[in-house]
Design a protein around this motif. Structure first.
Motif, PDB file in Angstrom:
ATOM      1  N   ARG A 132       0.830  -1.217   0.000  1.00  0.00           N
ATOM      2  CA  ARG A 132       0.000   0.000   0.000  1.00  0.00           C
ATOM      3  C   ARG A 132       0.863   1.265   0.000  1.00  0.00           C
ATOM      4  O   ARG A 132       0.586   2.217  -0.734  1.00  0.00           O
ATOM      5  N   TRP A 133       1.897   1.276   0.823  1.00  0.00           N
ATOM      6  CA  TRP A 133       2.785   2.436   0.856  1.00  0.00           C
ATOM      7  C   TRP A 133       3.514   2.597  -0.477  1.00  0.00           C
ATOM      8  O   TRP A 133       3.737   3.723  -0.943  1.00  0.00           O
ATOM      9  N   ALA A 134       3.899   1.500  -1.074  1.00  0.00           N
ATOM     10  CA  ALA A 134       4.577   1.573  -2.371  1.00  0.00           C
ATOM     11  C   ALA A 134       3.630   2.131  -3.435  1.00  0.00           C
ATOM     12  O   ALA A 134       4.035   2.959  -4.260  1.00  0.00           O
ATOM     13  N   ALA A 135       2.377   1.693  -3.420  1.00  0.00           N
ATOM     14  CA  ALA A 135       1.403   2.209  -4.385  1.00  0.00           C
ATOM     15  C   ALA A 135       1.166   3.705  -4.155  1.00  0.00           C
ATOM     16  O   ALA A 135       1.066   4.488  -5.107  1.00  0.00           O
ATOM     17  N   PHE A 136       1.103   4.094  -2.895  1.00  0.00           N
ATOM     18  CA  PHE A 136       0.957   5.510  -2.562  1.00  0.00           C
ATOM     19  C   PHE A 136       2.144   6.309  -3.107  1.00  0.00           C
ATOM     20  O   PHE A 136       1.986   7.397  -3.666  1.00  0.00           O
ATOM     21  N   SER A 137       3.337   5.757  -2.981  1.00  0.00           N
ATOM     22  CA  SER A 137       4.537   6.424  -3.490  1.00  0.00           C
ATOM     23  C   SER A 137       4.524   6.528  -5.004  1.00  0.00           C
ATOM     24  O   SER A 137       5.033   7.512  -5.566  1.00  0.00           O
ATOM     25  N   CYS A 138       3.949   5.541  -5.672  1.00  0.00           N
ATOM     26  CA  CYS A 138       3.859   5.575  -7.136  1.00  0.00           C
ATOM     27  C   CYS A 138       3.019   6.758  -7.607  1.00  0.00           C
ATOM     28  O   CYS A 138       3.199   7.251  -8.716  1.00  0.00           O
ATOM     29  N   VAL A 139       2.105   7.194  -6.765  1.00  0.00           N
ATOM     30  CA  VAL A 139       1.275   8.350  -7.098  1.00  0.00           C
ATOM     31  C   VAL A 139       1.928   9.636  -6.595  1.00  0.00           C
ATOM     32  O   VAL A 139       1.975  10.642  -7.312  1.00  0.00           O
ATOM     33  N   LEU A 140       2.445   9.607  -5.393  1.00  0.00           N
ATOM     34  CA  LEU A 140       2.971  10.818  -4.763  1.00  0.00           C
ATOM     35  C   LEU A 140       4.247  11.342  -5.432  1.00  0.00           C
ATOM     36  O   LEU A 140       4.374  12.549  -5.672  1.00  0.00           O
ATOM     37  N   VAL A 141       5.166  10.441  -5.727  1.00  0.00           N
ATOM     38  CA  VAL A 141       6.463  10.866  -6.275  1.00  0.00           C
ATOM     39  C   VAL A 141       6.304  11.628  -7.587  1.00  0.00           C
ATOM     40  O   VAL A 141       6.876  12.719  -7.741  1.00  0.00           O
ATOM     41  N   PRO A 142       5.550  11.130  -8.559  1.00  0.00           N
ATOM     42  CA  PRO A 142       5.402  11.906  -9.802  1.00  0.00           C
ATOM     43  C   PRO A 142       4.725  13.266  -9.588  1.00  0.00           C
ATOM     44  O   PRO A 142       5.095  14.248 -10.232  1.00  0.00           O
ATOM     45  N   VAL A 143       3.762  13.318  -8.666  1.00  0.00           N
ATOM     46  CA  VAL A 143       3.108  14.597  -8.388  1.00  0.00           C
ATOM     47  C   VAL A 143       4.126  15.593  -7.842  1.00  0.00           C
ATOM     48  O   VAL A 143       4.172  16.763  -8.269  1.00  0.00           O
ATOM     49  N   VAL A 144       4.963  15.148  -6.925  1.00  0.00           N
ATOM     50  CA  VAL A 144       5.994  16.019  -6.355  1.00  0.00           C
ATOM     51  C   VAL A 144       7.000  16.425  -7.436  1.00  0.00           C
ATOM     52  O   VAL A 144       7.433  17.585  -7.486  1.00  0.00           O
ATOM     53  N   LEU A 145       7.362  15.476  -8.303  1.00  0.00           N
ATOM     54  CA  LEU A 145       8.314  15.809  -9.372  1.00  0.00           C
ATOM     55  C   LEU A 145       7.756  16.883 -10.299  1.00  0.00           C
ATOM     56  O   LEU A 145       8.476  17.814 -10.689  1.00  0.00           O
ATOM     57  N   VAL A 146       6.482  16.763 -10.677  1.00  0.00           N
ATOM     58  CA  VAL A 146       5.860  17.765 -11.545  1.00  0.00           C
ATOM     59  C   VAL A 146       5.767  19.091 -10.795  1.00  0.00           C
ATOM     60  O   VAL A 146       6.012  20.160 -11.371  1.00  0.00           O
ATOM     61  N   TRP A 147       5.438  19.036  -9.535  1.00  0.00           N
ATOM     62  CA  TRP A 147       5.327  20.254  -8.712  1.00  0.00           C
ATOM     63  C   TRP A 147       6.647  21.032  -8.703  1.00  0.00           C
ATOM     64  O   TRP A 147       6.658  22.247  -8.747  1.00  0.00           O
TER      65      TRP A 147
END
Length: 101
Positions: free
Chosen positions: A17-32
């Motif tokens: 679950r944490w890994a899946a959350f990171s799959c979403v969070l990391v790209p959002v932060v990168l675009v930000w």
């Protein structure tokens, strides 16, 4: 919760679950922070692939551990318990104190 899971399964589910959350969070932060959308998408796909492989390996590990645990608890059938050492099986046994040599 609908059922009780063993601690190992629960912790591996949490990891996934944490890994899946990171799959979403990391790209959002990168675009930000200014990374291109293509770079963030590539990162998301890479993280998703790693997450999928880790999930497969965790599930396989859980199955092997469960099978070993079941074999450990199951009575062994067809095994004879012998007294004494295994060095006396088969062959001839010479009597007394004759030197072997």
């Amino acid at each position: 919760m609908t059922g009780h899971r063993p601690p190992a399964e629960e912790s591996s589910t949490d990891v996934v679950r944490w890994a899946a959350f990171s799959c979403v969070l990391v790209p959002v932060v990168l675009v930000w922070y200014g990374t291109s959308l293509a770079g963030a998408t590539g990162t998301a796909l890479g993280l998703a692939a790693v997450t999928a492989v880790c999930r497969i390996l965790l599930r396989q590990s859980e199955r092997v551990a469960a099978r070993l645990h079941a074999e450990e608890r199951a009575p062994h059938r067809g095994h004879r318990h012998r007294s004494g050492g295994g060095s006396r099986r088969g062959g001839r046994h010479t009597g007394g104190s004759t030197p072997v040599g």
